[in-house]
Design an enzyme around this catalytic site. Structure first.
Site, PDB file in Angstrom:
ATOM      1  N   LYS A   1      -2.258  -1.501  -3.783  1.00 20.00           N
ATOM      2  CA  LYS A   1      -3.104  -0.315  -3.736  1.00 20.00           C
ATOM      3  C   LYS A   1      -2.271   0.947  -3.790  1.00 20.00           C
ATOM      4  O   LYS A   1      -1.249   0.998  -3.122  1.00 20.00           O
ATOM      5  CB  LYS A   1      -3.890  -0.375  -2.421  1.00 20.00           C
ATOM      6  CG  LYS A   1      -4.749   0.791  -2.107  1.00 20.00           C
ATOM      7  CD  LYS A   1      -5.352   0.574  -0.753  1.00 20.00           C
ATOM      8  CE  LYS A   1      -6.082   1.830  -0.347  1.00 20.00           C
ATOM      9  NZ  LYS A   1      -6.554   1.748   1.003  1.00 20.00           N
TER      10      LYS A   1
ATOM     11  N   LYS B   1       0.859  -1.179   0.000  1.00 21.33           N
ATOM     12  CA  LYS B   1       0.000   0.000   0.000  1.00 21.33           C
ATOM     13  C   LYS B   1       0.895   1.230   0.000  1.00 21.33           C
ATOM     14  O   LYS B   1       1.718   1.417   0.895  1.00 21.33           O
ATOM     15  CB  LYS B   1      -0.878  -0.018   1.247  1.00 21.33           C
ATOM     16  CG  LYS B   1      -1.759   1.198   1.374  1.00 21.33           C
ATOM     17  CD  LYS B   1      -2.696   1.036   2.555  1.00 21.33           C
ATOM     18  CE  LYS B   1      -3.568   2.256   2.725  1.00 21.33           C
ATOM     19  NZ  LYS B   1      -4.496   2.101   3.849  1.00 21.33           N
TER      20      LYS B   1
END
Ligand code: PBG
Length: 347
Positions: free
Chosen positions: A268, A215
């Site tokens: 992400k 992330k």
């Protein structure tokens, strides 16, 4: 000079050099008709790939628009069940829940409470729709008064190991409500192993972990922070989320989390990181998920609202690019609308 163009004898152009080779290999053959393109498509988006995020707020009968994310709403538990029902009817297999608690404090007290918004939503959705998979995002940032993803030391830094213990308690609390998958999104070190151990100790060995292993500290989470009320009061998330220039480090994070027991690895955001999705896909043998985040959603919505792009075609192109990169699960705010459209197209 003749006015009709003869490709085999472009005498004037070639200046007497002879004829041009005629191609025998013509890739365009496979693009001639819609049916041919459909037959030869290497990747295809289907409702089964998609996960719809749902924001759960306190109260009853609440359905509140999120200004920066047109078409996305915050729901109280009763309305979240209806939203989940619509998702299930569209053919998507899973929803992911985010909770906005009635109060935030330094200890993220509401994260582990049985009467918390996510806990209540899990119970309500699973009892109304037992077949629909319920994933719970697991992070401190919606629950802390300062908006950071974990608990802070007196000096204001995030205390990694105390934060991990908080997440492990949250995971067990979600498991007790019947969640199918917990999805730690905080990027603390060692949290997958701790969550796995806590779940197993509480006899929830069948609950899966989808780790936000990769992330990035991204500007594309902007609208989400309005939706979840989780903008950090000071500082940013760069000491735990990944630095955008790094790709090899993503593979390190993914391998670590698989070794710690992650069942699914998530990358992400999506669009600026498809190279990372592809290298993570090659490195691990678990399903790879990608999160098409709030900023990516809102950019499309904003441009489409001005008539600058065709929303449906843009969304199809973006999401199939995630599959082409190697993701088999796509979390997206477009999930329900695309699934509904795909179902209509098949009829
Ligand atoms: C943290 C979390 C965030 C998102 C999902 N989980 C926000 C953040 O890290 O700041 C972002 C999702 C999106 O932008 O759509 N709980």
């Amino acid at each position: 000079m003749s006015s009709t163009f003869d490709p085999t004898t472009m005498e004037s152009v070639l200046d007497g050099a002879g004829t041009l080779p005629v191609p025998t290999i013509r890739p365009r053959r496979l693009r001639r008709t819609a049916a041919m393109r459909r037959l030869t498509a290497e990747n295809r988006l289907s409702a089964s790939d998609l996960v719809q995020p749902i924001f759960v707020v306190p109260g009853e009968g609440v359905e509140r628009d999120i200004a920066s994310m047109p078409g996305v709403k915050q729901f109280s538990v009763d309305r979240a069940v209806e939203e989940a029902r619509a998702c299930a009817a569209s053919g998507i297999p899973a929803v992911i829940l985010f909770g906005i608690p009635p109060e935030k404090d330094d200890a993220a007290s509401w994260l582990g409470r049985a009467d918390g918004p996510v806990q209540r939503a899990i119970r309500a959705i699973k009892s109304a729709l037992p077949e629909l998979l319920v994933i719970a995002d697991l992070c401190g940032c919606e629950y802390t008064s300062h908006g950071h993803c974990g608990l802070l030391n007196p000096d204001g830094d995030i205390d990694n190991d105390r934060s991990v213990a908080l997440l492990a308690r949250g995971a067990v609390s979600y498991a007790q409500c019947g969640v199918d998958i917990v999805a730690p999104s905080d990027m603390m070190d060692g949290r997958v192993a701790a969550i796995r151990a806590a779940l197993d100790r509480a006899e929830h060995q069948d609950i899966a972990i989808m780790s936000y292993a990769v992330k990035y500290a991204s500007a594309f989470y902007g609208p989400f922070r309005e939706a979840a009320g989780s903008t950090p009061a000071f500082g940013d998330r760069r000491t735990h989320q990944m630095d955008p220039p790094n790709a090899r480090e993503a593979v390190k994070e993914a391998l670590l989390d698989v070794a710690e027991g992650a069942d699914i690895i998530l990358v992400k955001p999506a669009l600026s990181y498809l190279d990372v999705v592809a290298s993570v896909r090659r490195a691990v043998n678990v399903p790879v998920a990608v999160y098409n985040v709030s900023g990516e959603y809102s950019m499309i919505k904003a441009a489409a609202a001005r008539g600058w792009i065709d929303e449906e075609r843009a969304v199809d192109e973006l999401l199939v690019s995630c599959k082409r990169a190697g993701a088999s699960i796509i979390i997206t705010y477009f999930a329900r609308s695309i699934a509904t459209r795909l179902a209509k197209a098949q009829r």
